[in-house]
Scaffold this motif. Structure first.
Motif, PDB file in Angstrom:
ATOM      1  N   SER A  89      -2.347 -36.978  41.437  1.00  0.00           N
ATOM      2  CA  SER A  89      -2.237 -35.519  41.286  1.00  0.00           C
ATOM      3  C   SER A  89      -0.795 -35.113  40.977  1.00  0.00           C
ATOM      4  O   SER A  89      -0.231 -34.201  41.599  1.00  0.00           O
ATOM      5  N   LEU A  90      -0.223 -35.786  40.016  1.00  0.00           N
ATOM      6  CA  LEU A  90       1.174 -35.548  39.691  1.00  0.00           C
ATOM      7  C   LEU A  90       1.410 -34.142  39.152  1.00  0.00           C
ATOM      8  O   LEU A  90       0.554 -33.585  38.443  1.00  0.00           O
ATOM      9  N   LEU A  91       2.562 -33.604  39.498  1.00  0.00           N
ATOM     10  CA  LEU A  91       2.971 -32.266  39.090  1.00  0.00           C
ATOM     11  C   LEU A  91       4.231 -32.352  38.234  1.00  0.00           C
ATOM     12  O   LEU A  91       5.007 -33.303  38.383  1.00  0.00           O
ATOM     13  N   PRO A  92       4.467 -31.372  37.385  1.00  0.00           N
ATOM     14  CA  PRO A  92       5.709 -31.392  36.592  1.00  0.00           C
ATOM     15  C   PRO A  92       6.961 -31.505  37.462  1.00  0.00           C
ATOM     16  O   PRO A  92       7.934 -32.146  37.054  1.00  0.00           O
ATOM     17  N   GLU A  93       6.929 -30.942  38.641  1.00  0.00           N
ATOM     18  CA  GLU A  93       8.098 -31.023  39.529  1.00  0.00           C
ATOM     19  C   GLU A  93       8.305 -32.405  40.138  1.00  0.00           C
ATOM     20  O   GLU A  93       9.305 -32.644  40.811  1.00  0.00           O
ATOM     21  N   ASP A  94       7.379 -33.324  39.883  1.00  0.00           N
ATOM     22  CA  ASP A  94       7.573 -34.714  40.303  1.00  0.00           C
ATOM     23  C   ASP A  94       8.426 -35.481  39.294  1.00  0.00           C
ATOM     24  O   ASP A  94       8.791 -36.636  39.540  1.00  0.00           O
ATOM     25  N   THR A  95       8.750 -34.865  38.168  1.00  0.00           N
ATOM     26  CA  THR A  95       9.561 -35.511  37.148  1.00  0.00           C
ATOM     27  C   THR A  95      10.947 -35.832  37.698  1.00  0.00           C
ATOM     28  O   THR A  95      11.641 -34.966  38.230  1.00  0.00           O
ATOM     29  N   ALA A  96      11.319 -37.105  37.601  1.00  0.00           N
ATOM     30  CA  ALA A  96      12.600 -37.555  38.144  1.00  0.00           C
ATOM     31  C   ALA A  96      12.761 -39.045  37.848  1.00  0.00           C
ATOM     32  O   ALA A  96      11.820 -39.701  37.398  1.00  0.00           O
ATOM     33  N   VAL A  97      13.957 -39.546  38.130  1.00  0.00           N
ATOM     34  CA  VAL A  97      14.156 -40.998  38.186  1.00  0.00           C
ATOM     35  C   VAL A  97      13.835 -41.420  39.612  1.00  0.00           C
ATOM     36  O   VAL A  97      14.367 -40.848  40.569  1.00  0.00           O
ATOM     37  N   GLU A 116      21.170 -49.580  52.122  1.00  0.00           N
ATOM     38  CA  GLU A 116      22.283 -50.318  51.528  1.00  0.00           C
ATOM     39  C   GLU A 116      21.993 -50.789  50.112  1.00  0.00           C
ATOM     40  O   GLU A 116      22.884 -50.833  49.269  1.00  0.00           O
ATOM     41  N   PHE A 117      20.769 -51.180  49.847  1.00  0.00           N
ATOM     42  CA  PHE A 117      20.434 -51.785  48.563  1.00  0.00           C
ATOM     43  C   PHE A 117      19.547 -50.852  47.739  1.00  0.00           C
ATOM     44  O   PHE A 117      18.626 -50.232  48.268  1.00  0.00           O
ATOM     45  N   TRP A 118      19.828 -50.836  46.431  1.00  0.00           N
ATOM     46  CA  TRP A 118      19.129 -49.919  45.531  1.00  0.00           C
ATOM     47  C   TRP A 118      18.735 -50.611  44.234  1.00  0.00           C
ATOM     48  O   TRP A 118      19.443 -51.488  43.749  1.00  0.00           O
ATOM     49  N   GLY A 119      17.613 -50.180  43.690  1.00  0.00           N
ATOM     50  CA  GLY A 119      17.224 -50.618  42.365  1.00  0.00           C
ATOM     51  C   GLY A 119      17.868 -49.743  41.309  1.00  0.00           C
ATOM     52  O   GLY A 119      18.600 -48.809  41.622  1.00  0.00           O
ATOM     53  N   GLN A 120      17.558 -50.047  40.055  1.00  0.00           N
ATOM     54  CA  GLN A 120      18.190 -49.336  38.947  1.00  0.00           C
ATOM     55  C   GLN A 120      17.472 -48.034  38.598  1.00  0.00           C
ATOM     56  O   GLN A 120      18.006 -47.205  37.867  1.00  0.00           O
ATOM     57  N   GLY A 121      16.287 -47.862  39.112  1.00  0.00           N
ATOM     58  CA  GLY A 121      15.530 -46.635  38.876  1.00  0.00           C
ATOM     59  C   GLY A 121      14.554 -46.756  37.726  1.00  0.00           C
ATOM     60  O   GLY A 121      14.759 -47.539  36.800  1.00  0.00           O
ATOM     61  N   THR A 122      13.497 -45.975  37.796  1.00  0.00           N
ATOM     62  CA  THR A 122      12.512 -45.906  36.725  1.00  0.00           C
ATOM     63  C   THR A 122      12.148 -44.443  36.496  1.00  0.00           C
ATOM     64  O   THR A 122      11.956 -43.686  37.450  1.00  0.00           O
ATOM     65  N   GLN A 123      12.067 -44.053  35.237  1.00  0.00           N
ATOM     66  CA  GLN A 123      11.837 -42.649  34.890  1.00  0.00           C
ATOM     67  C   GLN A 123      10.364 -42.302  34.984  1.00  0.00           C
ATOM     68  O   GLN A 123       9.507 -43.005  34.445  1.00  0.00           O
ATOM     69  N   VAL A 124      10.070 -41.203  35.653  1.00  0.00           N
ATOM     70  CA  VAL A 124       8.729 -40.635  35.700  1.00  0.00           C
ATOM     71  C   VAL A 124       8.802 -39.233  35.116  1.00  0.00           C
ATOM     72  O   VAL A 124       9.583 -38.400  35.587  1.00  0.00           O
ATOM     73  N   THR A 125       8.004 -38.986  34.090  1.00  0.00           N
ATOM     74  CA  THR A 125       7.975 -37.674  33.450  1.00  0.00           C
ATOM     75  C   THR A 125       6.547 -37.156  33.467  1.00  0.00           C
ATOM     76  O   THR A 125       5.635 -37.831  32.984  1.00  0.00           O
ATOM     77  N   VAL A 126       6.368 -35.963  34.039  1.00  0.00           N
ATOM     78  CA  VAL A 126       5.046 -35.348  34.126  1.00  0.00           C
ATOM     79  C   VAL A 126       5.054 -34.100  33.252  1.00  0.00           C
ATOM     80  O   VAL A 126       5.809 -33.162  33.486  1.00  0.00           O
ATOM     81  N   SER A 127       4.203 -34.095  32.252  1.00  0.00           N
ATOM     82  CA  SER A 127       4.133 -32.964  31.336  1.00  0.00           C
ATOM     83  C   SER A 127       3.092 -31.959  31.805  1.00  0.00           C
ATOM     84  O   SER A 127       2.070 -32.319  32.384  1.00  0.00           O
ATOM     85  N   SER A 128       3.348 -30.702  31.515  1.00  0.00           N
ATOM     86  CA  SER A 128       2.427 -29.648  31.954  1.00  0.00           C
ATOM     87  C   SER A 128       1.367 -29.355  30.907  1.00  0.00           C
ATOM     88  O   SER A 128       1.419 -29.839  29.789  1.00  0.00           O
TER      89      SER A 128
END
Length: 128
Positions: A89-97, A116-128
């Motif tokens: 149930s993704l929303l446009p406001e869920d758009t983020a890395v 302490e440890f982090w990944g590089q991130g993955t982009q999530v884009t939710v279109s309206s």
């Protein structure tokens, strides 16, 4: 050291679903894998990094941000050293890395500076 690699991001329409994965590796992580917490955070452009969900490595405890409760589910497989974030149930406001994070201990935290440890991130884009 610990390496975290996220995958599964992408573009989806509002109401859709995505499943993010975070694969953990590294000699330190393997040695202390029982006493780790894993978290997902996200950061949208111009906004601060915010907590999404966290899980204790043995899977007996989870925590969610109010904004994703009932829509997102965090889970993990200790043998595979992988954590997932099922997002429905993704929303446009869920758009983020979206970032995967890890730290030693058994107390779940929603503060990004506790990890302490982090990944590089993955982009999530939710279109309206």
């Amino acid at each position: 050291q610990v390496q975290l690699v996220e995958s599964g991001g992408g573009l989806v329409q509002a109401g859709g679903s995505l499943r993010l994965s975070c694969a953990a590796s590294g000699r330190t992580f393997v040695r202390y894998s029982i006493g780790w917490i894993m978290g997902w955070f996200r950061q949208a452009p111009g906004k601060e990094r915010e907590f999404v969900a966290a899980i204790r490595w043995n899977g007996d405890l989870t925590s969610y941000a109010d904004s994703v409760k009932g829509r997102f589910t965090i889970s993990g497989d200790n043998a595979k050293k992988t954590v997932w974030l099922q997002m429905n149930s993704l929303l446009p406001e869920d758009t983020a890395v979206y970032y995967c994070a890890a730290d030693t201990g058994d107390t779940l935290s929603g503060n990004w500076y506790s990890y302490e440890f982090w990944g590089q991130g993955t982009q999530v884009t939710v279109s309206s």
